[in-house]
Scaffold this active site. Sequence first.
Site, PDB file in Angstrom:
ATOM      1  CD  GLU A 165      -2.659  -1.106   2.640  1.00  0.00           C
ATOM      2  OE1 GLU A 165      -2.261  -0.364   3.568  1.00  0.00           O
ATOM      3  OE2 GLU A 165      -3.667  -1.804   2.727  1.00  0.00           O
TER       4      GLU A 165
ATOM      5  CB  CYS B  64      -1.394   2.484   7.469  1.00  0.00           C
ATOM      6  SG  CYS B  64      -0.049   1.466   6.863  1.00  0.00           S
TER       7      CYS B  64
END
Length: 360
Positions: free
Chosen positions: A95, A338
């Site tokens: 990510e 996150c």
Amino acid sequence: MDATPHIASLDAEALLPLLQTRAPLARIGEARRLIASHFAIPGGGRSCRPVGRATRDASEALVDRQPIELVEEVADDSDGFVKLLFRLADGALCEAVRIPLHKPGCFSVCLSSQVGCAMGCDFCATGRLGLRRDLAAWEIVEAFRLVRNGTPGRVSGAVFMGQGEPLDNYDAVLQAARVISLPYAGRIASEAISISTVGVVPAIQRYASEGHRYRLIVSLTSAIDSRRARLMPVSRKWGVADIAAAVTQLHARTGQRQTLAWVILAGVNTGADEVEAIARHFGHLPLRINLIDVNDARPQGYTRADEDDVAAFVDRLKVLGVPIVRRYSGGAAKHAACGMLAARHVAHDAGGLRGGCSAG
């Protein structure tokens, strides 16, 4: 170095001797322009002088340019954070996050350094999953490049605060930071690149000895060994005093203010005892303390402190006489914090990753 290195992992000094194995007349300027062409923003209006055919052909034969795949992009309209999920060649997921800055039209990119993480921090979903593998330097840089290319404005900073422990993947992270900072590649000032660590002391010492210009941030979260060891198992190996000694070495080398990141855990690490411990271990250093709200999606997980509790903690910290910065931990409303986006894909991709670090 791989038999066929990726262009996103190279600076011109490394690319040139490769080119000269097939194009002996290639010069450093051509190596820079080849890299610059890879980093050119589509429609950005920047153009480079052409590269000779022999050098261009050599590059095509000797350098890899395979992309990483953008799987999903999710924006949180409440705060402007945008999470991007990438699939790598082996099916692993990583990510990156596009973070809006206070200056309109300016952004930073939060980058991952590993697929998973070995640190096991109790408040971090990635840490609970363990480490799958390190990211290669080119994979990190490609994530940066793709985020930057889709940004409606200027990317002026990069932070290694996503999934993984950057200093556990030291060489790749430092090489990625170097490429991102090159004026003919990522074009981010070295001083605007931050690398976060939970406190891998030998790597901090190495970093200090090498004299890098990037900003190193220690994610401390507790300055009390017994508490920190429960929250962050790395502290069982290197205690707070060890971290303070390494940070002191870094300050002696750079002369710069040192940054501690503090993930605020309601009812856990906002008491006067923490402030006293910070003063005891780090009071001799010029500090900056970044306060970050935890992101923990578990029903029985750690919760965010309310604003009154945060204000009380800030008041306690003021006795240290150091800058205190509230870093917004954004994107949670749309799974853009996150680790949250990858978590949605793991059920569909057994090779994927769920979780992430909220310690950035």
